[in-house]
Design a protein around this motif. Structure first.
Motif, PDB file in Angstrom:
ATOM      1  N   VAL A 150    -100.859 -20.976   6.208  1.00  0.00           N
ATOM      2  CA  VAL A 150    -101.367 -21.504   7.029  1.00  0.00           C
ATOM      3  C   VAL A 150    -102.638 -22.661   7.129  1.00  0.00           C
ATOM      4  N   PRO A 151    -102.310 -23.050   8.324  1.00  0.00           N
ATOM      5  CA  PRO A 151    -101.950 -23.739   9.138  1.00  0.00           C
ATOM      6  C   PRO A 151    -100.203 -24.138   9.260  1.00  0.00           C
ATOM      7  N   SER A 152     -99.345 -22.888  10.051  1.00  0.00           N
ATOM      8  CA  SER A 152     -97.785 -23.333   9.896  1.00  0.00           C
ATOM      9  C   SER A 152     -97.274 -24.509  11.424  1.00  0.00           C
ATOM     10  N   ALA A 153     -96.357 -25.140  11.463  1.00  0.00           N
ATOM     11  CA  ALA A 153     -96.018 -26.031  12.548  1.00  0.00           C
ATOM     12  C   ALA A 153     -95.332 -25.859  13.184  1.00  0.00           C
ATOM     13  N   CYS A 154     -95.435 -24.117  13.190  1.00  0.00           N
ATOM     14  CA  CYS A 154     -94.773 -23.356  14.478  1.00  0.00           C
ATOM     15  C   CYS A 154     -95.318 -21.777  15.181  1.00  0.00           C
ATOM     16  N   TYR A 155     -96.835 -22.158  14.257  1.00  0.00           N
ATOM     17  CA  TYR A 155     -97.332 -20.913  14.405  1.00  0.00           C
ATOM     18  C   TYR A 155     -99.240 -21.358  14.329  1.00  0.00           C
ATOM     19  N   GLY A 156     -99.501 -22.157  13.452  1.00  0.00           N
ATOM     20  CA  GLY A 156    -100.834 -22.288  13.346  1.00  0.00           C
ATOM     21  C   GLY A 156    -101.314 -21.525  12.188  1.00  0.00           C
ATOM     22  N   TYR A 157    -102.375 -20.899  13.392  1.00  0.00           N
ATOM     23  CA  TYR A 157    -103.206 -19.989  12.313  1.00  0.00           C
ATOM     24  C   TYR A 157    -102.765 -18.575  12.289  1.00  0.00           C
ATOM     25  N   GLN A 158    -101.620 -18.063  12.887  1.00  0.00           N
ATOM     26  CA  GLN A 158    -101.051 -17.263  13.178  1.00  0.00           C
ATOM     27  C   GLN A 158    -100.561 -16.195  12.067  1.00  0.00           C
ATOM     28  N   ASP A 159    -100.985 -15.257  11.338  1.00  0.00           N
ATOM     29  CA  ASP A 159    -100.214 -14.936  10.307  1.00  0.00           C
ATOM     30  C   ASP A 159     -98.594 -14.390  10.696  1.00  0.00           C
ATOM     31  N   GLN A 160     -97.480 -14.909   9.872  1.00  0.00           N
ATOM     32  CA  GLN A 160     -96.780 -14.377  10.416  1.00  0.00           C
ATOM     33  C   GLN A 160     -95.989 -13.706   8.744  1.00  0.00           C
TER      34      GLN A 160
END
Length: 130
Positions: free
Chosen positions: A36-46
């Motif tokens: 995180v951060p990710s391009a798809c989900y920002g700071y949401q943990d996946q």
């Protein structure tokens, strides 16, 4: 009758597995460790069974959330027999942008470890969207 049905079911599954293998695409995989951060989900943990897509898969962000089954096929360097056998299914959560991206799919370290020895760093793979 039940024996005949079982034979038909087994034959169907065998044919399906050949179709799945035949439709796989060859590529390479590396791994990364900051999720995180990710391009798809920002700071949401996946979670940790995730990956970053290279430009060939990214498709202007359309790859976000897509699931891919990844199978190690061979090594790319001097680590003998890096593949562990089996496959891992990952969710695309990020972009591995060129020119820095060194693989088709950049797996989380946890996902890479399922299919290959992390000491290899980079492996050849087959991948298919599931």
């Amino acid at each position: 009758m039940a024996l005949k049905m079982n034979a038909v079911l087994v034959m169907g599954l065998a044919i399906l597995s050949f179709v799945s293998v035949a439709s796989a695409t060859a590529g390479t995989a590396t791994f990364y460790t900051v999720y995180v951060p990710s391009a798809c989900y920002g700071y949401q943990d996946q979670g940790t069974m995730i990956a970053a897509a290279s430009d060939s898969i990214w498709n202007n962000g359309a790859a976000c959330g897509k699931m891919y089954r990844i199978t190690c096929t061979s090594g790319t360097n001097s680590v003998p027999q890096p593949c562990k056998g089996g496959s891992v299914t990952v969710k695309i959560v990020d972009r591995c942008p060129s020119p820095g991206c060194q693989a088709t799919i950049d797996l989380s370290q946890e996902a890479f470890s399922v299919i290959a020895n992390p000491d290899a760093g980079k492996v050849n793979i087959d991948y298919v969207q599931v």
